[in-house]
Write a protein that holds these residues in place. Structure first.
Motif, PDB file in Angstrom:
ATOM      1  N   GLU A  38       0.802  -1.214   0.000  1.00 18.91           N
ATOM      2  CA  GLU A  38       0.000   0.000   0.000  1.00 18.91           C
ATOM      3  C   GLU A  38       0.842   1.274   0.000  1.00 18.91           C
ATOM      4  O   GLU A  38       0.460   2.277  -0.571  1.00 18.91           O
ATOM      5  CB  GLU A  38      -0.937   0.016   1.211  1.00 18.91           C
ATOM      6  N   ALA A 110      -9.011   1.751  -9.880  1.00 13.51           N
ATOM      7  CA  ALA A 110      -9.880   2.444  -8.930  1.00 13.51           C
ATOM      8  C   ALA A 110      -9.850   1.771  -7.567  1.00 13.51           C
ATOM      9  O   ALA A 110      -9.799   2.439  -6.527  1.00 13.51           O
ATOM     10  CB  ALA A 110     -11.304   2.489  -9.470  1.00 13.51           C
ATOM     11  N   HIS A 111      -9.861   0.455  -7.576  1.00 10.41           N
ATOM     12  CA  HIS A 111      -9.856  -0.295  -6.319  1.00 10.41           C
ATOM     13  C   HIS A 111      -8.547  -0.090  -5.558  1.00 10.41           C
ATOM     14  O   HIS A 111      -8.551   0.086  -4.336  1.00 10.41           O
ATOM     15  CB  HIS A 111     -10.088  -1.774  -6.603  1.00 10.41           C
ATOM     16  N   THR A 113      -6.481   2.490  -5.792  1.00 11.12           N
ATOM     17  CA  THR A 113      -6.345   3.871  -5.302  1.00 11.12           C
ATOM     18  C   THR A 113      -7.283   4.154  -4.143  1.00 11.12           C
ATOM     19  O   THR A 113      -6.954   4.955  -3.276  1.00 11.12           O
ATOM     20  CB  THR A 113      -6.576   4.894  -6.427  1.00 11.12           C
ATOM     21  N   THR A 114      -8.445   3.510  -4.089  1.00 11.77           N
ATOM     22  CA  THR A 114      -9.366   3.769  -2.982  1.00 11.77           C
ATOM     23  C   THR A 114      -9.134   2.843  -1.787  1.00 11.77           C
ATOM     24  O   THR A 114      -9.116   3.290  -0.652  1.00 11.77           O
ATOM     25  CB  THR A 114     -10.836   3.645  -3.433  1.00 11.77           C
ATOM     26  N   ASN A 115      -8.941   1.556  -2.047  1.00  7.63           N
ATOM     27  CA  ASN A 115      -8.815   0.582  -0.957  1.00  7.63           C
ATOM     28  C   ASN A 115      -7.375   0.185  -0.657  1.00  7.63           C
ATOM     29  O   ASN A 115      -7.082  -0.265   0.445  1.00  7.63           O
ATOM     30  CB  ASN A 115      -9.609  -0.691  -1.269  1.00  7.63           C
TER      31      ASN A 115
END
Length: 154
Positions: A38, A110-111, A113-115
């Motif tokens: 992350e 998207a996943h 960058t968000t999660n």
């Protein structure tokens, strides 16, 4: 004129389809790495770059069938079975890229960058779509070289 059109068609295929094939193949493992770490911003930047390469070169890749139709028309082989099969396989490859590969890359980006994390099954599915895309292009390439039943030489 045939040699010029054929040369442009082959160059367009190499310049446009090659980068899409490579970048799309590199995306799933890079996405796995990005989802696993992350805090590492370089892996997130890598998958964004790979996705951009896929999108941009997919657009440039539209020149491949356009030049292919021009070449085939000039050669008078538009009705040849090997060419019709190549057109069908090219359309299938384009469909897989537009309907499956690029949207899956969008979702994974998207996943991440968000999660920050992703499931391995999502990257495995994307790798499968990419494999089908690459396999179809390999089949088209073989048909273009071998031209079974062709009476135009080779």
């Amino acid at each position: 004129m045939t040699k010029i059109l054929l040369s442009l068609h082959v160059l367009a295929a190499i310049i446009a389809i090659g980068p899409v094939s490579v970048a799309a193949s590199m995306f799933p493992p890079a996405a796995r790495r990005a989802g696993a770490s992350e805090s590492d911003t370089s892996t997130a930047a890598t998958i964004q770059l790979l996705h951009r390469i896929c999108r941009v070169y997919a657009g440039i890749g539209l020149a491949v069938p356009v030049l292919g139709f021009a070449t085939a028309s000039y050669m008078g082989v538009l009705g040849s079975a090997w060419l019709i099969a190549s057109i069908i396989l090219t359309a299938a490859a384009a469909g897989i890229l537009v309907a499956l590969v690029l949207p899956s890359q969008d979702k994974l980006l998207a996943h991440i960058t968000t999660n920050g994390t992703i499931e391995r099954s999502h990257t495995a599915q994307l790798a499968m779509y990419t494999g089908f895309f690459n396999l179809l292009w390999a089949a088209v390439t073989v048909l273009m070289v071998v031209r079974p039943g062709s009476t135009t030489g080779v």
